[in-house]
Motif scaffolding. Structure first.
Motif, PDB file in Angstrom:
ATOM      1  N   UNK A   6       3.830  -6.270   1.321  1.00  0.00           N
ATOM      2  CA  UNK A   6       2.811  -5.253   1.548  1.00  0.00           C
ATOM      3  C   UNK A   6       1.444  -5.794   1.140  1.00  0.00           C
ATOM      4  N   UNK A   7       0.499  -5.742   2.086  1.00  0.00           N
ATOM      5  CA  UNK A   7      -0.847  -6.278   1.876  1.00  0.00           C
ATOM      6  C   UNK A   7      -1.865  -5.174   2.118  1.00  0.00           C
ATOM      7  N   UNK A   8      -2.782  -4.989   1.201  1.00  0.00           N
ATOM      8  CA  UNK A   8      -3.867  -4.027   1.393  1.00  0.00           C
ATOM      9  C   UNK A   8      -4.896  -4.598   2.351  1.00  0.00           C
ATOM     10  N   UNK A   9      -5.399  -3.755   3.243  1.00  0.00           N
ATOM     11  CA  UNK A   9      -6.511  -4.217   4.057  1.00  0.00           C
ATOM     12  C   UNK A   9      -7.599  -3.158   4.105  1.00  0.00           C
ATOM     13  N   UNK A  10      -8.811  -3.638   4.268  1.00  0.00           N
ATOM     14  CA  UNK A  10      -9.983  -2.769   4.271  1.00  0.00           C
ATOM     15  C   UNK A  10     -10.395  -2.514   5.713  1.00  0.00           C
ATOM     16  N   UNK A  11     -10.243  -1.283   6.209  1.00  0.00           N
ATOM     17  CA  UNK A  11     -10.562  -0.998   7.612  1.00  0.00           C
ATOM     18  C   UNK A  11     -11.966  -1.411   8.011  1.00  0.00           C
ATOM     19  N   UNK A  12     -12.914  -1.273   7.105  1.00  0.00           N
ATOM     20  CA  UNK A  12     -14.299  -1.594   7.435  1.00  0.00           C
ATOM     21  C   UNK A  12     -14.553  -3.095   7.536  1.00  0.00           C
ATOM     22  N   UNK A  13     -13.531  -3.904   7.185  1.00  0.00           N
ATOM     23  CA  UNK A  13     -13.669  -5.356   7.329  1.00  0.00           C
ATOM     24  C   UNK A  13     -13.176  -5.825   8.692  1.00  0.00           C
ATOM     25  N   UNK A  59     -13.149 -12.038   2.540  1.00  0.00           N
ATOM     26  CA  UNK A  59     -12.238 -11.649   1.453  1.00  0.00           C
ATOM     27  C   UNK A  59     -10.958 -11.040   2.024  1.00  0.00           C
ATOM     28  N   UNK A  60     -11.095 -10.138   2.991  1.00  0.00           N
ATOM     29  CA  UNK A  60      -9.938  -9.505   3.611  1.00  0.00           C
ATOM     30  C   UNK A  60      -9.016 -10.553   4.236  1.00  0.00           C
ATOM     31  N   UNK A  61      -9.603 -11.509   4.959  1.00  0.00           N
ATOM     32  CA  UNK A  61      -8.813 -12.559   5.601  1.00  0.00           C
ATOM     33  C   UNK A  61      -8.122 -13.449   4.564  1.00  0.00           C
ATOM     34  N   UNK A  62      -8.852 -13.791   3.504  1.00  0.00           N
ATOM     35  CA  UNK A  62      -8.296 -14.668   2.478  1.00  0.00           C
ATOM     36  C   UNK A  62      -7.147 -14.001   1.738  1.00  0.00           C
ATOM     37  N   UNK A  63      -7.266 -12.699   1.469  1.00  0.00           N
ATOM     38  CA  UNK A  63      -6.183 -11.955   0.818  1.00  0.00           C
ATOM     39  C   UNK A  63      -4.887 -12.071   1.615  1.00  0.00           C
ATOM     40  N   UNK A  64      -5.012 -11.914   2.915  1.00  0.00           N
ATOM     41  CA  UNK A  64      -3.821 -11.953   3.775  1.00  0.00           C
ATOM     42  C   UNK A  64      -3.129 -13.316   3.712  1.00  0.00           C
ATOM     43  N   UNK A  65      -3.930 -14.372   3.843  1.00  0.00           N
ATOM     44  CA  UNK A  65      -3.369 -15.716   3.856  1.00  0.00           C
ATOM     45  C   UNK A  65      -2.743 -16.059   2.511  1.00  0.00           C
ATOM     46  N   UNK A  66      -3.440 -15.739   1.426  1.00  0.00           N
ATOM     47  CA  UNK A  66      -2.905 -16.036   0.098  1.00  0.00           C
ATOM     48  C   UNK A  66      -1.597 -15.286  -0.153  1.00  0.00           C
ATOM     49  N   UNK A  67      -1.551 -14.012   0.250  1.00  0.00           N
ATOM     50  CA  UNK A  67      -0.350 -13.208   0.036  1.00  0.00           C
ATOM     51  C   UNK A  67       0.833 -13.799   0.796  1.00  0.00           C
ATOM     52  N   UNK A  68       0.624 -14.174   2.046  1.00  0.00           N
ATOM     53  CA  UNK A  68       1.700 -14.736   2.863  1.00  0.00           C
ATOM     54  C   UNK A  68       2.139 -16.089   2.327  1.00  0.00           C
ATOM     55  N   UNK A  69       1.172 -16.921   1.969  1.00  0.00           N
ATOM     56  CA  UNK A  69       1.490 -18.253   1.449  1.00  0.00           C
ATOM     57  C   UNK A  69       2.326 -18.172   0.174  1.00  0.00           C
ATOM     58  N   UNK A 120      -3.397   0.736   4.439  1.00  0.00           N
ATOM     59  CA  UNK A 120      -4.765   1.192   4.634  1.00  0.00           C
ATOM     60  C   UNK A 120      -5.174   1.929   3.376  1.00  0.00           C
ATOM     61  N   UNK A 121      -6.139   1.397   2.671  1.00  0.00           N
ATOM     62  CA  UNK A 121      -6.534   2.014   1.416  1.00  0.00           C
ATOM     63  C   UNK A 121      -7.402   3.227   1.683  1.00  0.00           C
ATOM     64  N   UNK A 122      -6.964   4.388   1.206  1.00  0.00           N
ATOM     65  CA  UNK A 122      -7.619   5.645   1.532  1.00  0.00           C
ATOM     66  C   UNK A 122      -8.919   5.853   0.777  1.00  0.00           C
ATOM     67  N   UNK A 123      -9.127   5.102  -0.301  1.00  0.00           N
ATOM     68  CA  UNK A 123     -10.316   5.329  -1.111  1.00  0.00           C
ATOM     69  C   UNK A 123     -11.575   4.724  -0.488  1.00  0.00           C
TER      70      UNK A 123
END
Length: 255
Positions: A95-102, A73-83, A131-134
């Motif tokens: 600006x793209x959110x990413x999940x550190x634990x991913x 999901x994390x990887x797909x978010x990045x590609x979709x956002x850039x595309x 980096x999402x703090x929640x």
């Protein structure tokens, strides 16, 4: 969430595979919300926010994500956002959110992002990772490694929802982001709260000393904006300026 995904769970996913949701098992899309600089009076960037394929809420998408598909999901978010950003000829930074634990090993996990940026001609230096703090990060050293690597690669880094979740000053002290995004809870009705104004005044002074840019998100009222401007905040995001536009760059309403 639990520990970062293990090496056997990730690989370098192809851009096509990520963009169509093939590796993930379900598809989704993106909305974009402007980030404005009122001193310059211009849109300086957009945050990419996940949505269902028909514009459904982010929550409806996130509900389908668990530990088994977190990395994909994390990887797909990045590609979709850039595309989509490239397709919409997005100016400024993305600006793209990413999940550190991913992210297990940043030098491996970033390959798909770099490939997408090259493929769509989107400059790496105009990509900001939030980096999402929640999301609780159990290993601050691991997070510091990620952020350090991203900054060396040329990405902008931001700490999102500052003051809302698990991070606070402890997380800020663990690494040095380029941007701190203030949580909406601090911004909401700040014009009516002396306590919030005192907190913000000290945050601004601290970030100024650390050479970190402050961005106020969740600004919805003109009264909030006026207080923030009087205290020296220059960059903003929120419904007062524009709601997220589904697969489009919405027009900004300048106060």
């Amino acid at each position: 969430m639990a520990d970062p995904v293990k090496p056997a769970d990730y690989r370098s996913l192809g851009c096509d595979e990520c963009a169509c949701g093939q590796a993930l098992g379900f598809d989704f899309s993106m909305a974009f919300q402007p980030i404005v600089d009122l001193q310059l009076r211009e849109v300086v960037g957009y945050e990419a926010l996940c949505r269902g394929v028909n514009g459904e809420s982010a929550a409806s998408v996130i509900a389908r994500v668990d530990q088994s598909n977190l990395y994909r999901f994390d990887q797909t978010c990045r590609v979709k956002a850039i595309e989509l950003a490239a397709k919409l000829n997005l100016k400024g930074y993305l600006s793209i959110n990413f999940l550190p634990n991913a992210v297990y090993r940043p030098e491996l996990c970033i390959r798909t992002t770099l490939a997408a940026a090259r493929r769509h001609g989107f400059p790496v230096e105009r990509i900001m990772f939030e980096i999402t703090e929640v999301e609780q990060v159990g290993d601050s050293a691991h997070l510091r490694t990620i952020v350090d690597y991203y900054q060396r690669t040329g990405f902008i880094t931001a700490l999102d929802d500052f003051g809302a979740g698990y991070a606070g000053l402890n997380l800020l002290s663990s690494f040095h982001p380029d941007v701190v995004k203030l949580d909406r809870e601090l911004i909401s009705n700040i014009d009516q709260s002396e306590v919030k104004q005192i907190i913000l005044r000290h945050l601004l002074a601290m970030c100024d000393e650390l050479d970190i840019l402050i961005l106020a998100e969740g600004v919805e009222k003109r009264e909030e904006l006026e207080i923030l401007l009087s205290m020296g905040v220059k960059r903003f995001q929120g419904y007062l300026f524009a709601k997220p536009g589904f697969e489009c760059l919405p027009e900004v309403s300048w106060p």
